[in-house]
Design a protein around this motif. Structure first.
Motif, mmCIF file in Angstrom:
data_model
loop_
_atom_site.group_PDB
_atom_site.id
_atom_site.type_symbol
_atom_site.label_atom_id
_atom_site.label_comp_id
_atom_site.label_asym_id
_atom_site.label_seq_id
_atom_site.Cartn_x
_atom_site.Cartn_y
_atom_site.Cartn_z
ATOM 1 N N PHE A 1 0.809 -1.218 0.000
ATOM 2 C CA PHE A 1 0.000 0.000 0.000
ATOM 3 C C PHE A 1 0.846 1.273 0.000
ATOM 4 C CE2 PHE A 1 -2.924 -3.200 1.434
ATOM 5 C CZ PHE A 1 -4.195 -2.771 1.069
ATOM 6 N N GLY A 2 2.141 1.134 -0.274
ATOM 7 C CA GLY A 2 3.025 2.296 -0.202
ATOM 8 C C GLY A 2 2.623 3.436 -1.111
ATOM 9 N N ASP A 3 2.071 3.134 -2.291
ATOM 10 C CA ASP A 3 1.655 4.175 -3.228
ATOM 11 C C ASP A 3 0.241 4.667 -2.944
ATOM 12 O OD1 ASP A 3 4.058 3.943 -4.571
ATOM 13 O OD2 ASP A 3 3.295 2.416 -5.961
ATOM 14 N N ILE A 4 -0.472 3.963 -2.064
ATOM 15 C CA ILE A 4 -1.900 4.224 -1.882
ATOM 16 C C ILE A 4 -2.194 5.077 -0.659
ATOM 17 C CG2 ILE A 4 -4.133 3.094 -1.451
ATOM 18 C CD1 ILE A 4 -3.151 0.740 -3.113
ATOM 19 N N LEU A 5 -1.459 4.856 0.428
ATOM 20 C CA LEU A 5 -1.817 5.529 1.678
ATOM 21 C C LEU A 5 -0.592 5.785 2.550
ATOM 22 C CD1 LEU A 5 -1.616 2.971 3.784
ATOM 23 C CD2 LEU A 5 -3.916 2.493 2.959
ATOM 24 N N THR A 6 -0.795 6.577 3.594
ATOM 25 C CA THR A 6 0.251 6.861 4.577
ATOM 26 C C THR A 6 -0.275 6.545 5.975
ATOM 27 O OG1 THR A 6 -0.441 9.160 4.885
ATOM 28 C CG2 THR A 6 1.190 8.718 3.178
ATOM 29 N N TYR A 7 0.657 6.348 6.911
ATOM 30 C CA TYR A 7 0.254 6.117 8.305
ATOM 31 C C TYR A 7 1.428 6.416 9.223
ATOM 32 C CZ TYR A 7 2.883 1.711 8.333
ATOM 33 O OH TYR A 7 3.890 0.767 8.282
ATOM 34 N N ILE A 8 1.108 6.634 10.478
ATOM 35 C CA ILE A 8 2.129 6.782 11.522
ATOM 36 C C ILE A 8 2.196 5.467 12.280
ATOM 37 C CG2 ILE A 8 2.741 7.987 13.659
ATOM 38 C CD1 ILE A 8 1.339 10.464 12.522
ATOM 39 N N ASP A 9 3.386 4.898 12.389
ATOM 40 C CA ASP A 9 3.565 3.608 13.044
ATOM 41 C C ASP A 9 3.198 3.730 14.523
ATOM 42 O OD1 ASP A 9 4.324 1.161 13.988
ATOM 43 O OD2 ASP A 9 6.440 1.338 13.442
ATOM 44 N N PRO A 10 2.174 2.989 15.004
ATOM 45 C CA PRO A 10 1.763 3.119 16.407
ATOM 46 C C PRO A 10 2.716 2.467 17.406
ATOM 47 C CG PRO A 10 0.463 1.439 15.316
ATOM 48 C CD PRO A 10 1.290 2.088 14.248
ATOM 49 N N ARG A 11 3.480 1.470 16.962
ATOM 50 C CA ARG A 11 4.443 0.760 17.813
ATOM 51 C C ARG A 11 3.784 -0.011 18.955
ATOM 52 N NH1 ARG A 11 8.508 5.163 19.725
ATOM 53 N NH2 ARG A 11 6.594 6.394 19.802
ATOM 54 N N GLY A 12 2.497 -0.243 18.835
ATOM 55 C CA GLY A 12 1.777 -0.987 19.854
ATOM 56 C C GLY A 12 0.277 -0.822 19.668
ATOM 57 N N GLY A 13 -0.494 -1.303 20.639
ATOM 58 C CA GLY A 13 -1.939 -1.148 20.557
ATOM 59 C C GLY A 13 -2.580 -2.129 19.602
ATOM 60 N N LEU A 14 -3.741 -1.740 19.077
ATOM 61 C CA LEU A 14 -4.540 -2.663 18.266
ATOM 62 C C LEU A 14 -4.995 -2.065 16.938
ATOM 63 C CD1 LEU A 14 -6.812 -4.093 21.124
ATOM 64 C CD2 LEU A 14 -4.892 -5.250 20.028
ATOM 65 N N ASN A 15 -4.524 -0.848 16.601
ATOM 66 C CA ASN A 15 -5.049 -0.168 15.421
ATOM 67 C C ASN A 15 -3.964 0.456 14.553
ATOM 68 O OD1 ASN A 15 -7.744 -0.461 16.562
ATOM 69 N ND2 ASN A 15 -7.268 1.312 17.835
ATOM 70 N N PHE A 16 -4.297 0.580 13.267
ATOM 71 C CA PHE A 16 -3.567 1.453 12.350
ATOM 72 C C PHE A 16 -4.552 2.492 11.838
ATOM 73 C CE2 PHE A 16 -0.784 -2.216 12.202
ATOM 74 C CZ PHE A 16 0.482 -1.676 12.019
ATOM 75 N N TYR A 17 -4.113 3.750 11.771
ATOM 76 C CA TYR A 17 -4.953 4.808 11.224
ATOM 77 C C TYR A 17 -4.337 5.255 9.909
ATOM 78 C CZ TYR A 17 -7.942 8.951 11.094
ATOM 79 O OH TYR A 17 -8.878 9.894 10.739
ATOM 80 N N LEU A 18 -5.098 5.148 8.831
ATOM 81 C CA LEU A 18 -4.559 5.284 7.485
ATOM 82 C C LEU A 18 -5.182 6.467 6.746
ATOM 83 C CD1 LEU A 18 -5.029 1.496 6.756
ATOM 84 C CD2 LEU A 18 -2.953 2.594 7.601
ATOM 85 N N THR A 19 -4.365 7.169 5.995
ATOM 86 C CA THR A 19 -4.839 8.295 5.188
ATOM 87 C C THR A 19 -4.476 8.050 3.737
ATOM 88 O OG1 THR A 19 -4.549 9.832 7.034
ATOM 89 C CG2 THR A 19 -4.736 10.784 4.833
ATOM 90 N N LEU A 20 -5.455 8.131 2.863
ATOM 91 C CA LEU A 20 -5.240 7.869 1.446
ATOM 92 C C LEU A 20 -4.472 9.011 0.783
ATOM 93 C CD1 LEU A 20 -8.832 6.538 0.782
ATOM 94 C CD2 LEU A 20 -6.749 5.164 0.646
ATOM 95 N N LYS A 21 -3.545 8.674 -0.103
ATOM 96 C CA LYS A 21 -2.800 9.686 -0.848
ATOM 97 C C LYS A 21 -3.684 10.301 -1.929
ATOM 98 C CE LYS A 21 1.806 7.703 -0.091
ATOM 99 N NZ LYS A 21 3.046 7.178 -0.725
ATOM 100 N N ASP A 22 -3.236 11.442 -2.460
ATOM 101 C CA ASP A 22 -4.058 12.210 -3.390
ATOM 102 C C ASP A 22 -4.538 11.387 -4.582
ATOM 103 O OD1 ASP A 22 -3.837 14.410 -1.794
ATOM 104 O OD2 ASP A 22 -2.275 15.383 -2.989
ATOM 105 N N ASP A 23 -3.657 10.574 -5.151
ATOM 106 C CA ASP A 23 -4.024 9.819 -6.353
ATOM 107 C C ASP A 23 -5.023 8.706 -6.058
ATOM 108 O OD1 ASP A 23 -2.422 11.391 -7.872
ATOM 109 O OD2 ASP A 23 -0.725 9.988 -7.948
ATOM 110 N N TYR A 24 -5.175 8.358 -4.792
ATOM 111 C CA TYR A 24 -6.100 7.277 -4.417
ATOM 112 C C TYR A 24 -7.142 7.760 -3.416
ATOM 113 C CZ TYR A 24 -2.984 4.050 -6.786
ATOM 114 O OH TYR A 24 -2.236 3.389 -7.742
ATOM 115 N N ARG A 25 -7.388 9.049 -3.423
ATOM 116 C CA ARG A 25 -8.318 9.618 -2.445
ATOM 117 C C ARG A 25 -9.754 9.290 -2.822
ATOM 118 N NH1 ARG A 25 -6.627 15.238 -0.302
ATOM 119 N NH2 ARG A 25 -5.101 13.825 0.624
ATOM 120 N N VAL A 26 -10.390 8.521 -1.962
ATOM 121 C CA VAL A 26 -11.804 8.197 -2.122
ATOM 122 C C VAL A 26 -12.501 8.524 -0.801
ATOM 123 C CG1 VAL A 26 -11.315 6.352 -3.771
ATOM 124 C CG2 VAL A 26 -11.597 5.789 -1.341
ATOM 125 N N ASN A 27 -13.805 8.710 -0.848
ATOM 126 C CA ASN A 27 -14.573 8.934 0.370
ATOM 127 C C ASN A 27 -14.651 7.606 1.123
ATOM 128 O OD1 ASN A 27 -16.804 9.172 2.259
ATOM 129 N ND2 ASN A 27 -17.274 11.092 1.214
#
Length: 478
Positions: free
Chosen positions: A387-413
């Protein structure tokens, strides 16, 4: 067109600010006031309608609390249409409610909202409960302390706090959600100002909205909230409290740096506000670079209301946790708890005390960490490699979740993405769920691996990528 020229206050028992708020809501619903339109300034509208500023302020606050307006600091109040976000929240909730136990085996639940899987050793729970019943008999069903089972309070203080707390300050609660509710009822009044992280936990937003407080949002960065924006709000407004999730913030997974915690505690003293610290997943630290030092450990001036849930590390569905009250609020929060449900299950409190004092929790935490770190590593690997070309995220280093943001070329609602994935039995949590405004979070979403084993993660991530690409191709007319 001046939509306010025909507005007249009715001579009835309905307060003027309510009449005005209802009128503006009606204009927004009819689209005579459009999404994003700036509402008149308080001074201008009070002069036009012949009322004092307080009436306009109260009307605007009511609009914000009911989802019909939002505030930009230093700019004013703006209209928003409530029903889109509200209807989607209902649709999201109803979709998860419809999932039956029979079909959960076919579902990839990246929301973490179902209970398809329980990793707690059930036999241990049975043995603990049997031991408590044999030891305490009928007393196991009776409460000896309205604040909680006395031995559990003592054990929590000893095991987790090295007896550095006052036992009188500890209140046993039925999970973190009740803790937030009790804290909110105990210290917040209508139209009090509070600060929350942006984005933040939807359950907390719900509680604060019910209390009819004014919410100020501060963007969260890689190591906690933006302190410059935080302090600007403090300088301009009388803030009552700041709600924060200090480790693996929901939804972003971000943990606060010690430096930011210390600065926020200093600001709490300078600007006279309190911190509600929601610590719900700090046991699940996967990297040594992340040190466990909650706000409460650094709290030298009794500014922190600390809330801890055992639901994720003891047993899902058995709602247990505790709250640590500052001395100034001790009696108020105790009364708030008693007025909410009088007491929490005595049997389960005694079982939890036996679980903690017998050190069984340490093995279970280790087992949970061993399992979840594998899921975390697997999902992170897929995100990095696929998903490197599709989205970005901040590595949580723990917990149970990833929060992902779509890049401009793949931005969908991501609300549309949710609906598309649902048809294929994959469920995500769109970002809009974690904001007060429907305009935010439309290009982000949360993935949880709490209820997904490795096979489901592999399957769900493959379908997720297919659906994102499919929606993008449709948008481009391919």
């Amino acid at each position: 067109m001046d939509i306010y020229k025909d507005f007249k206050f009715e001579n009835n028992e309905t307060p003027k600010y309510v009449q005005l708020a209802n009128y503006i809501k009606n204009m927004i619903d009819k689209r005579k006031i459009k999404e994003g339109d700036k509402l008149p300034t308080i001074r201008d509208l009070s002069k036009r309608l012949g009322v004092n500023n307080v009436t306009i302020v109260s009307a605007y606050n009511k609009l914000k609390l009911e989802g019909y307006a939002y505030q930009k600091v230093g700019s004013g109040s703006y209209a928003k249409r409530k029903e889109v976000a509200s209807n989607f929240r209902k649709e999201y909730s109803n979709a998860l409610k419809k999932l039956s136990m029979e079909i959960l085996s076919e579902v990839v639940d990246f929301t973490g909202e179902t209970t398809a899987e329980v990793l707690f050793p059930i036999d241990d729970l049975k043995n603990i409960i049997n031991e408590v019943l044999e030891r305490d008999g009928a007393n196991a069903l009776l409460s000896d302390n309205r604040n909680g089972y006395t031995n559990l309070i003592y054990t929590i203080n000893k095991v987790f706090w090295d007896n550095n707390l006052n036992n009188e300050d500890i209140i046993i609660v039925s999970g973190a959600q009740q803790g937030i509710d009790i804290a909110s009822k105990g210290i917040l009044n209508i139209n009090d100002n509070i600060i929350v992280e942006k984005p933040t936990y939807v359950g907390a937003l719900s509680v604060f909205k019910w209390r009819k407080v004014n919410l100020f949002e501060v963007p969260i960065e890689e190591d906690g909230i933006n302190l410059d924006k935080f302090e600007k709000i403090l300088q301009k407004n009388e803030i009552k409290c700041f709600y924060t999730m200090s480790y693996f913030q929901n939804p972003t997974g971000i943990s606060y740096s010690i430096e930011k915690k210390k600065r926020i505690l200093d600001l709490a003293e300078i600007y006279d506000f309190y911190i509600i610290e929601d610590d719900y997943l700090s046991e699940l630290i996967y990297e040594n670079s992340l040190e466990y030092v909650p706000f409460k450990w650094l709290d030298k001036r009794d500014r922190v209301i600390y809330i801890k849930s055992f639901s994720k590390i003891f047993l899902p569905g058995i709602r247990l946790g505790y709250l640590v009250a500052p001395e100034i609020f001790r009696e108020t929060l105790q009364n708030s708890k008693h007025n909410t449900d009088i007491t929490t299950s005595s049997l389960m409190q005694r079982a939890l005390e036996s679980y903690i004092s017998g050190q069984k929790w340490k093995k279970n935490i280790k087992d949970l960490n061993d399992e979840y770190i594998q899921r975390y590593t697997q999902m992170k690997s897929i995100l990095d490699n696929e998903f490197g070309d599709i989205l970005t995220y901040i590595d949580p280093r723990g917990g149970l979740n990833f929060y992902l943001t779509l890049k401009d070329d793949y931005r969908v609602n991501t609300k549309e993405l949710f609906m598309s994935l649902k048809k294929r039995n994959v469920y995500i949590t769109p970002g809009v769920m974690f904001f007060t405004s429907q305009n935010d979070g439309q290009d982000s979403f949360r993935l949880s691996f709490y209820q997904t084993d490795k096979e489901r993660i592999e399957k769900g991530m493959r379908i997720l990528k297919e659906e994102i690409i499919s929606i993008v191709n449709n948008q481009r007319g391919y």
